[in-house]
Design a protein around this motif. Sequence first.
Motif, PDB file in Angstrom:
ATOM      1  N   GLU A 344      46.164 -26.923  -4.541  1.00 33.76           N
ATOM      2  CA  GLU A 344      45.756 -26.530  -5.897  1.00 33.76           C
ATOM      3  C   GLU A 344      45.189 -27.720  -6.667  1.00 33.76           C
ATOM      4  O   GLU A 344      44.151 -27.610  -7.339  1.00 33.76           O
ATOM      5  N   GLN A 348      41.324 -28.172  -8.008  1.00 30.02           N
ATOM      6  CA  GLN A 348      40.941 -28.400  -9.408  1.00 30.02           C
ATOM      7  C   GLN A 348      40.072 -29.642  -9.558  1.00 30.02           C
ATOM      8  O   GLN A 348      39.106 -29.650 -10.335  1.00 30.02           O
ATOM      9  N   ASP A 363      44.462 -27.187 -15.408  1.00 31.36           N
ATOM     10  CA  ASP A 363      45.264 -25.974 -15.580  1.00 31.36           C
ATOM     11  C   ASP A 363      46.680 -26.265 -15.069  1.00 31.36           C
ATOM     12  O   ASP A 363      46.982 -26.115 -13.895  1.00 31.36           O
ATOM     13  N   ARG A 366      49.083 -23.175 -13.508  1.00 34.94           N
ATOM     14  CA  ARG A 366      48.984 -22.703 -12.126  1.00 34.94           C
ATOM     15  C   ARG A 366      49.937 -23.472 -11.213  1.00 34.94           C
ATOM     16  O   ARG A 366      50.525 -22.904 -10.286  1.00 34.94           O
ATOM     17  N   CYS A 367      50.117 -24.762 -11.480  1.00 34.92           N
ATOM     18  CA  CYS A 367      51.050 -25.566 -10.666  1.00 34.92           C
ATOM     19  C   CYS A 367      52.500 -25.180 -10.942  1.00 34.92           C
ATOM     20  O   CYS A 367      53.317 -25.106 -10.019  1.00 34.92           O
ATOM     21  N   ASP A 369      53.452 -22.268 -11.892  1.00 37.24           N
ATOM     22  CA  ASP A 369      53.572 -20.937 -11.291  1.00 37.24           C
ATOM     23  C   ASP A 369      53.851 -21.031  -9.792  1.00 37.24           C
ATOM     24  O   ASP A 369      54.707 -20.318  -9.256  1.00 37.24           O
TER      25      ASP A 369
END
Length: 490
Positions: A344, A348, A363, A366-367, A369
């Motif tokens: 991820e 990015q 973001d 997202r990490c 999550d």
Amino acid sequence: VEAGIPEDDPRNPAVIADNVGDNVGDVAGMGADLYESYCGSILATAALGAAAFIHSGDVAMQYKAVVAPMLIAAVGILLSIIGIFAVRTKENATMKDLLGSLAMGTNLSSALIVVATFGILWLLQLENWFWISCSVVIGLIVGIVIGRSTEYYTSQSYRPTQKLSESGKTGPATVIISGIGLGMLSAAVPVIAVVVGIIASYLFASGFDFANVGLGLYGIGIAAVGMLSTLGITLATDAYGPIADNAGGIAEMAELPKEVRAITDKLDSVGNTTAAIGKGFCIGSATLTSLAFILSFVEAAGVVISLSDPCVLIGLLVGAMLPYLFSAMTIASVGKAANKMVEEVRSQFENDPGILEGKSVPDYNRCIDISTKASLREMIAPGVLALCAPIVTGLVLGAAGLGGLLIGGLVSAIMLAVFMANAGGAWDNAKKYVEEGNFGGKGSDTHKATVVGDTVGDPCKDTSGPSLNILIKLMSMVSIVMAMLTVAIH
């Protein structure tokens, strides 16, 4: 390391997930673990106290033996608060000064609890009250010894971690090798301390009469209560670690002056050691608590565990294997989540070059999550293993085989847990020691090697090591609950 940016740089999309993870692991997770040991030791000791006087028919003495651990724990809460207010330090304090200040609070609480214990058991007029009080003191001493041993092997103020930093001069492989050796070596003192504590607490409580098994076993249980009676300040000291760590992260992300980061780095190093001490304390208390549970199971099932029984031998071997299987599951889970996290972050950086240039915001959600969903999903299989292993063993091998499983699991888990917790703490502080300017400082090849060591150590000290405490306590508790069913079937 790949992007060549600082560890807590706000351009790193995973930096907030790291800060959240510190709180989840070392505050919420450690709190849940110690709370379980706390309640478990009280309940197991109360059961052993009732059993110790069951044959004499002295109901009044049974009641006193059941109430005693609850009163000691209750007073311990109040005295821990006094210890917290005793923690003070001076400006420009060294690592040893800071650790000494935290130790002062713990030691003061321990001393006050010793006095209170003698008073409580004297007022109760519990049989052999003086020597049972000595068993509580033994528990406190064992906790302090484990803490000091952990401090020696994980703090950068001492030679073992400094040598581990130096090994980074020849690359990450030697950092890993040295850390594994240090972790294995560090298991000796806590285990010896627990063994001496078991012998001493049994002898004291039984009035130095080996035939007085009931009171002797009660002494082992109440030693666990004694060790955990300072839980209030012990947990506060442990929670200090992630608070200091996150303070350093905030200083880095807010681009505060370098002198601020230097102070937070020193506090973070102290926090790494206090967190390691907390984990050592957790392991020691879980060992005594689990032992009290096992003794309660033996009492409840009325079973004799003999090495001439093949079911016991099978149980011992399977039990010794379970902590390794459990650790393999949890480490593999961390590896899977880490892979997704790295992918991820790389994605990015590639899709938005403005992140590394500081022109756009990553973001972070997202990490967070990824780690949250992975932790919940990956906990299912280890949880099922911990619940089902004692049930299946009891149904197949009977109460004796189940007793062997519990003993094998306990012996194996304590070694593995101490090894992983201390190796992980030492790898983390070895990196901090280099970041202070030793062996090339930040950005050097030595620093990069110790960052690799720290990355390997994180799942050991923050996931697999502490979770073994839960494994052995949960298996013991399940065994007690199903003891009568096991006996009835066999």
